[in-house]
Design an enzyme around this catalytic site. Structure first.
Site, short mmCIF file in Angstrom:
data_model
loop_
_atom_site.label_atom_id
_atom_site.label_comp_id
_atom_site.label_asym_id
_atom_site.label_seq_id
_atom_site.Cartn_x
_atom_site.Cartn_y
_atom_site.Cartn_z
N ASP A 53 0.82 -1.21 0.00
CA ASP A 53 0.00 0.00 0.00
C ASP A 53 0.86 1.26 0.00
O ASP A 53 0.63 2.19 -0.78
CB ASP A 53 -0.91 -0.02 1.23
CG ASP A 53 -2.27 0.59 0.96
OD1 ASP A 53 -2.57 0.86 -0.22
OD2 ASP A 53 -3.04 0.81 1.92
N ASP A 102 -8.86 -2.22 2.68
CA ASP A 102 -8.70 -1.60 3.99
C ASP A 102 -9.74 -2.11 4.98
O ASP A 102 -9.66 -1.82 6.18
CB ASP A 102 -8.80 -0.08 3.87
CG ASP A 102 -7.73 0.47 2.94
OD1 ASP A 102 -6.61 -0.06 2.94
OD2 ASP A 102 -8.04 1.41 2.17
#
Length: 490
Positions: free
Chosen positions: A345, A405
């Site tokens: 990420d 997420d």
């Protein structure tokens, strides 16, 4: 990744978006707001209506005002004038309008609104406000407010905090908490089946879980990296593949979620026989409903006023089903998965801008639709910004949170819940990890508000959840058992 986005790309709102406030001549006067585009380098607009000056609107959309001979003299004096776009420049129109006594110039456009980018160097004498407005809004204004309309222009600043973040927070925490709890319920049923030999075979047939090992975790992360890069370079083709996969997966996930709820309802359990098997009639209707929901979203996915609600429902179902179905065998695998995806990420949000030609983040570009692509990936929770501003009139902006997420920390929360069930530890791991996830989300929102740029949410969620789980295991002197987990059959 968490960030604010527009339908046409990242939300980078400037003062070039403003509001035309129109007031009719009725008693009491009817008012309505419309989107305008203007150039803040040419003129500055008031921040509120308190300092704005109203002008009577003169509708001259029958002309393009490229020549002063197009309108009778005196008709524009001290008025706000609206004309159509033509072959001459905006500033040429503005000079003609100003010389005729106009105090405001609106240029109606049938195509999509675009920035006013003429060079003002040769038009230093032009001082009246110039703005671009949709032609359809002028027509609506005449129908809604009548022929006598007073207008003014202003550009309110964006609110520092938008309540769409609260909705995103509630959706994310609810999904993670419910997914973890559902995984614990499935684990409890599995333990009961193991203790009862008569139910063991039946439970084995129902079991649909997939267990991650450290090797499959690494392979999964590599696949994520390859897929993201392919999406960046071949977005306009692969986006339709992702949309198709999402429709299929979300329909199945919605079915699994609703079927689990329906199983608790003791009514309507009539069955029909087919191919030596029997199936509940209500499950057939449920399957048809889930497929219809996915198809409706696919057809109307670009209808921003309401399609986001259906996308979020399907997305929550997808995340719930994923968290419940995918099992992490131990805390070791959780650390490897969350650690690698944290690096993934951060790399694709913060590092790739130094590599790409346009200096844009690959992660944010793909999430928002690179190169102004109208099709968007459906792998995000979308909530429109709820604060009133010029941006909400001009083009509905959204706050976005990627499924990853929710799912990635959710897998750790689910492992904590299953560990609670296995050790009869009164949900202490599950509750602690869920609270840590909520704190990580709040931290993400704070950093997003301060930095005004897309954030890799896992950068804040992973440390919060991993450290909290480790601390609980250490305080309870169960770290070794928590690290190794149970002996799942892989």
């Amino acid at each position: 990744t968490l960030f604010n986005a527009k339908c046409s790309g990242l939300l980078q709102v400037t003062a070039d978006e403003g509001i035309l406030h129109a007031s009719g001549s009725g008693v009491p006067p009817v008012t309505k707001d419309y989107c305008i585009i203007y150039n803040s380098n040419w003129v500055s607009l008031p921040k509120s209506l308190d300092n704005a000056t109203f002008r009577a609107l003169e509708n001259l959309t029958s002309t393009v005002l490229c020549s002063s001979s197009e309108v009778p003299s005196g008709i524009m004096k001290d008025k706000a004038v609206v004309v159509m776009r033509g072959n001459c420049t905006f500033l040429e129109k503005a000079r003609i309008a100003q010389n005729s006594g106009a105090k405001m110039l609106l240029i109606a456009s049938k195509p999509r609104l675009s920035p006013l980018s003429d060079n003002k160097t040769d038009f230093e004498d032009v001082t009246l406000p110039v703005a671009l407005i949709r032609y359809s809004d002028i027509v609506d204004m005449q129908l809604a407010l009548g022929s006598e309309v007073n207008v003014t222009l202003y550009s309110p600043p964006l609110p520092e905090f938008d309540y769409s973040m609260v909705v995103i927070f509630l959706i994310a925490v609810f999904t993670v908490a419910l997914g973890g709890y559902w995984s614990g319920v499935a684990e409890l049923e599995n333990l009961k089946a193991i203790a009862s030999p008569g139910e063991r075979e039946t439970r084995r047939k129902k079991e649909e879980n997939v267990t991650f090992t450290p090797v499959t975790v690494i392979l999964f992360v590599v696949i994520c990296c390859v897929m993201l890069v392919l999406l960046y370079f071949f977005y306009k083709w692969l986006v339709y593949v992702i949309i198709s996969v999402f429709c299929l997966a979300s329909a199945m996930s919605l079915y699994n979620c609703l079927a689990a709820l329906m199983g608790e309802i003791p009514f309507g359990q009539c069955r029909i026989a087919c191919c030596n098997k029997s199936i509940e009639v209500r499950l057939i209707f449920l399957a048809a409903f889930c497929v219809a929901a996915a198809v409706v979203w696919a057809v109307f996915r670009n209808e921003d006023r309401w399609a986001w609600i259906l996308q979020d429902i399907l997305g929550v179902a997808f995340c719930l089903n994923f968290i419940k179905t995918l099992k992490m065998p131990n805390f070791k695998s959780c650390v490897i998965l969350l650690g690698l995806l944290l690096l993934y990420d951060v790399f694709f949000v913060f590092i790739t801008p130094f590599i790409t030609k346009n200096g844009a983040s690959i992660m944010v570009e793909v999430a928002a639709g690179p190169f102004g692509n109208s099709e968007k990936l459906p792998v995000v929770i979308r909530v429109p910004r709820l604060g009133y501003s010029a941006s909400t009139l001009c083009d509905m902006p959204f706050s976005l949170l990627g499924f990853g997420d929710i799912i990635v920390p959710g897998l750790l929360v689910a492992y904590c819940r299953r560990f609670d069930v296995q050790t009869s530890s009164s949900s202490v791991y599950y509750i602690s990890c869920t609270i840590a996830y909520a704190i990580g989300m709040v931290l993400t929102f704070v950093v997003l508000a301060l930095m005004k740029m897309g954030q890799p949410a896992l950068l804040y969620l992973v440390p919060c959840t991993l450290l909290t789980s480790s601390l609980v295991a250490w305080r309870r002197k169960e770290m070794k058992k928590f690290w190794k987990g149970s002996s799942y059959q892989v």
